[in-house]
Design an enzyme around this catalytic site. Structure first.
Site, PDB file in Angstrom:
ATOM      1  N   ARG A  54     -15.405  -1.933 -11.951  1.00 24.71           N
ATOM      2  CA  ARG A  54     -14.665  -3.099 -12.478  1.00 24.71           C
ATOM      3  C   ARG A  54     -13.448  -3.397 -11.603  1.00 24.71           C
ATOM      4  O   ARG A  54     -12.919  -4.504 -11.593  1.00 24.71           O
ATOM      5  CB  ARG A  54     -14.282  -2.896 -13.948  1.00 24.71           C
ATOM      6  CG  ARG A  54     -13.527  -4.061 -14.564  1.00 24.71           C
ATOM      7  CD  ARG A  54     -13.695  -4.170 -16.094  1.00 24.71           C
ATOM      8  NE  ARG A  54     -13.636  -2.891 -16.744  1.00 24.71           N
ATOM      9  CZ  ARG A  54     -12.504  -2.221 -17.022  1.00 24.71           C
ATOM     10  NH1 ARG A  54     -11.339  -2.743 -16.689  1.00 24.71           N
ATOM     11  NH2 ARG A  54     -12.549  -1.055 -17.621  1.00 24.71           N
ATOM     12  N   TYR A 107     -16.614 -30.162 -14.401  1.00 24.89           N
ATOM     13  CA  TYR A 107     -17.735 -29.540 -15.122  1.00 24.89           C
ATOM     14  C   TYR A 107     -17.361 -29.365 -16.607  1.00 24.89           C
ATOM     15  O   TYR A 107     -16.227 -28.977 -16.927  1.00 24.89           O
ATOM     16  CB  TYR A 107     -18.069 -28.203 -14.454  1.00 24.89           C
ATOM     17  CG  TYR A 107     -19.076 -27.383 -15.215  1.00 24.89           C
ATOM     18  CD1 TYR A 107     -20.295 -27.920 -15.602  1.00 24.89           C
ATOM     19  CD2 TYR A 107     -18.802 -26.067 -15.556  1.00 24.89           C
ATOM     20  CE1 TYR A 107     -21.212 -27.166 -16.306  1.00 24.89           C
ATOM     21  CE2 TYR A 107     -19.729 -25.303 -16.259  1.00 24.89           C
ATOM     22  CZ  TYR A 107     -20.928 -25.865 -16.644  1.00 24.89           C
ATOM     23  OH  TYR A 107     -21.831 -25.126 -17.343  1.00 24.89           O
ATOM     24  N   ASP A 180     -12.017 -26.464  -7.286  1.00 20.26           N
ATOM     25  CA  ASP A 180     -13.405 -26.037  -7.460  1.00 20.26           C
ATOM     26  C   ASP A 180     -14.227 -26.765  -6.393  1.00 20.26           C
ATOM     27  O   ASP A 180     -14.386 -27.985  -6.440  1.00 20.26           O
ATOM     28  CB  ASP A 180     -13.897 -26.387  -8.868  1.00 20.26           C
ATOM     29  CG  ASP A 180     -15.332 -25.931  -9.117  1.00 20.26           C
ATOM     30  OD1 ASP A 180     -16.080 -25.731  -8.135  1.00 20.26           O
ATOM     31  OD2 ASP A 180     -15.722 -25.785 -10.294  1.00 20.26           O
ATOM     32  N   LYS A 205     -24.670 -21.275  -7.390  1.00 21.04           N
ATOM     33  CA  LYS A 205     -25.212 -22.516  -6.863  1.00 21.04           C
ATOM     34  C   LYS A 205     -25.557 -22.373  -5.368  1.00 21.04           C
ATOM     35  O   LYS A 205     -26.400 -21.570  -5.022  1.00 21.04           O
ATOM     36  CB  LYS A 205     -24.210 -23.629  -7.147  1.00 21.04           C
ATOM     37  CG  LYS A 205     -23.705 -23.657  -8.611  1.00 21.04           C
ATOM     38  CD  LYS A 205     -24.814 -23.986  -9.564  1.00 21.04           C
ATOM     39  CE  LYS A 205     -24.538 -24.061 -11.044  1.00 21.04           C
ATOM     40  NZ  LYS A 205     -23.401 -23.585 -11.689  1.00 21.04           N
TER      41      LYS A 205
HETATM   42  C1  LIG Z   1     -18.686 -27.639 -10.379  1.00 14.24           C
HETATM   43  C2  LIG Z   1     -19.007 -26.436 -11.196  1.00 14.24           C
HETATM   44  N1  LIG Z   1     -18.110 -25.456 -11.302  1.00 14.24           N
HETATM   45  C3  LIG Z   1     -18.347 -24.350 -12.042  1.00 14.24           C
HETATM   46  C4  LIG Z   1     -19.523 -24.196 -12.741  1.00 14.24           C
HETATM   47  C5  LIG Z   1     -19.744 -22.970 -13.564  1.00 14.24           C
HETATM   48  O1  LIG Z   1     -20.504 -22.052 -12.875  1.00 14.24           O
HETATM   49  P1  LIG Z   1     -21.301 -20.867 -13.605  1.00 14.24           P
HETATM   50  O2  LIG Z   1     -22.425 -21.509 -14.339  1.00 14.24           O
HETATM   51  O3  LIG Z   1     -21.716 -19.994 -12.471  1.00 14.24           O
HETATM   52  O4  LIG Z   1     -20.342 -20.221 -14.530  1.00 14.24           O
HETATM   53  C6  LIG Z   1     -20.501 -25.197 -12.656  1.00 14.24           C
HETATM   54  C7  LIG Z   1     -21.782 -25.042 -13.367  1.00 14.24           C
HETATM   55  O5  LIG Z   1     -22.618 -25.895 -13.368  1.00 14.24           O
HETATM   56  C8  LIG Z   1     -20.221 -26.348 -11.883  1.00 14.24           C
HETATM   57  O6  LIG Z   1     -21.107 -27.354 -11.780  1.00 14.24           O
END
Ligand SMILES: Cc1ncc(COP(=O)(O)O)c(C=O)c1O
Length: 390
Positions: A54, A107, A180, A205
């Site tokens: 961890r 998101y 992000d 992703k």
């Molecule tokens: C732009 C973006 N950021 C963060 C996330 C969250 O990622 P995770 O599903 O790996 O938690 C997503 C999920 O679709 C996303 O599209």
């Protein structure tokens, strides 16, 4: 090293014991400590080393160093999901009484974190169109500590000028800019170079690329990443599993060729959709008529594989397309080698109310595509036959 060499070779750990060509997977939760005195020093972070997974793991460490290299960061921290990265990064920068500004297109679960969870801990927020730098400036309060931007933004591909927003920090040294950059991947965009303090990714992703794990990563200065690790990761525990880190590193070897092919395919799909009589509007930053096309060109090395489009006839038409595609899979993730399609209003952004969604052009008749690396003629033919059912 140039970009494609870098994604393959940067920070690759050589195994001194076996000479294994692929970095070994250290699938362990704990480590045998040499003696009491050293165990204490390691546990109390006086000496650097592995104690418990961890707090750190050699496979996760290699992944973190690779991401830090690609994001031109001093350090990085792997997390169990993209939301693990976002929540850890943001929570490490706020306390009760603080105020956050975040972009109006993000998101859905990030939106829920800011609007449903953080207010319970005394963290207030303002939602702003971050493509308007003056609007961001005007939203700043004396207690603002974080500006959070997603660019390109999910699902309507809004592009925020990272450098312009980072410029605001000159007059407000207490504010940290968190970006992000999931839709771009480190191959197409490096927010830290443009002045962001932390960059976060859902590694689920494009970094992984094959839809096999959920993971996330935060990159930034050593000072900020150390703080994310201890005490935040230590106590929230959103850790990245070593096998997931190892799996992503295998996927990352093709990040460059994948991203280039995603970009090549996506522009062709966007141009096809733009001309289709049943399509009202296409949201893709590579199109010359995208409102932030020039900003995207300035800060990205390609426009990526994500797009959304509005279909004439609203929800019923969207359903017809979603139910009739054959090569695109109806699935709510993105960034895989194979093409995915989803309905943002009812899937990725169901946490927003209809008014909140419509205010930022997330309409019921809208579908989002994650354009894969298949032969683009097949992808266009698939969309054509599905749209032909309308
Ligand atoms: C732009 C973006 N950021 C963060 C996330 C969250 O990622 P995770 O599903 O790996 O938690 C997503 C999920 O679709 C996303 O599209």
């Amino acid at each position: 090293m140039k970009r494609n060499t870098e994604v393959i070779h940067a920070q690759q750990t050589l195994d001194p014991v076996t000479g294994s060509h692929v970095s070994p997977l250290y699938q362990t939760s704990t480590y045998i400590l040499p003696n009491y005195d050293e165990a204490v020093r390691l546990n109390q972070n006086i000496d650097q080393g592995f104690v418990y997974s961890r707090f750190g793991n050699p496979t996760v460490d290699e992944f973190e160093k690779k991401i830090a290299h690609l994001e031109k960061a001093e350090a990085a921290l792997g997390t169990g999901s993209g939301l693990g990265a976002i929540s850890t990064a943001v929570m490490s920068l706020v306390k009760a009484g603080d105020h956050i500004i975040f972009g109006d297109v993000i998101y859905g679960c990030s939106f829920a974190l800011f609007t449903k969870i953080l207010p319970n801990f005394g963290v207030d927020y303002t939602i702003v169109d971050t493509t308007d730098v003056n609007a961001v400036r005007e939203a700043i309060k004396t207690n603002t500590t974080v500006i959070y931007v997603e660019t390109p933004a999910n699902p309507v591909l809004k592009i925020t000028d990272i450098e312009a927003i980072a410029g605001i920090k000159q007059d407000h040294p207490n504010i940290h800019l968190v970006v992000d950059s999931t839709f771009a991947s480190p191959y197409l965009q490096n927010p830290l170079v443009h002045g962001a303090d932390l960059v976060v990714h859902s590694a689920t992703k494009y970094l992984n690329g094959h839809g096999t794990v959920t993971a996330g990563v935060i990159a930034g200065s050593k000072k900020l990443i150390d703080r994310c690790r201890m005490p935040f990761m230590q106590c929230f525990g959103a850790v990245l599993d070593p096998f997931a880190a190892w799996t992503i590193m295998q996927g990352m070897k093709t990040l460059g060729v994948r991203m280039e092919r995603h970009c090549e395919n996506a522009i062709k799909v966007a141009e096809y959709l733009e001309k289709h009589p049943m399509v009202e509007k296409v949201y893709y930053p590579g199109l010359g008529n995208h409102p932030s096309h020039e900003t995207a060109k300035k800060q990205m090395k390609g426009f990526g594989g994500m797009m959304s489009f509005n279909i004439k006839g609203g929800l019923e038409s969207a359903k017809t397309v979603l139910n009739n595609v054959q090569i695109f899979s109806l699935a709510t993730s993105l960034g895989n080698v194979d093409s995915l399609i989803q309905h943002s209003p009812s899937m990725s952004h169901f946490d927003m109310t209809e008014e909140e969604r419509e205010a930022v052009e997330i309409y019921d008749g809208q579908v989002r595509l994650s354009v894969g690396i298949e032969d683009v003629e097949d992808l266009i033919a698939d969309l054509d036959q599905a749209l032909g059912k309308l």
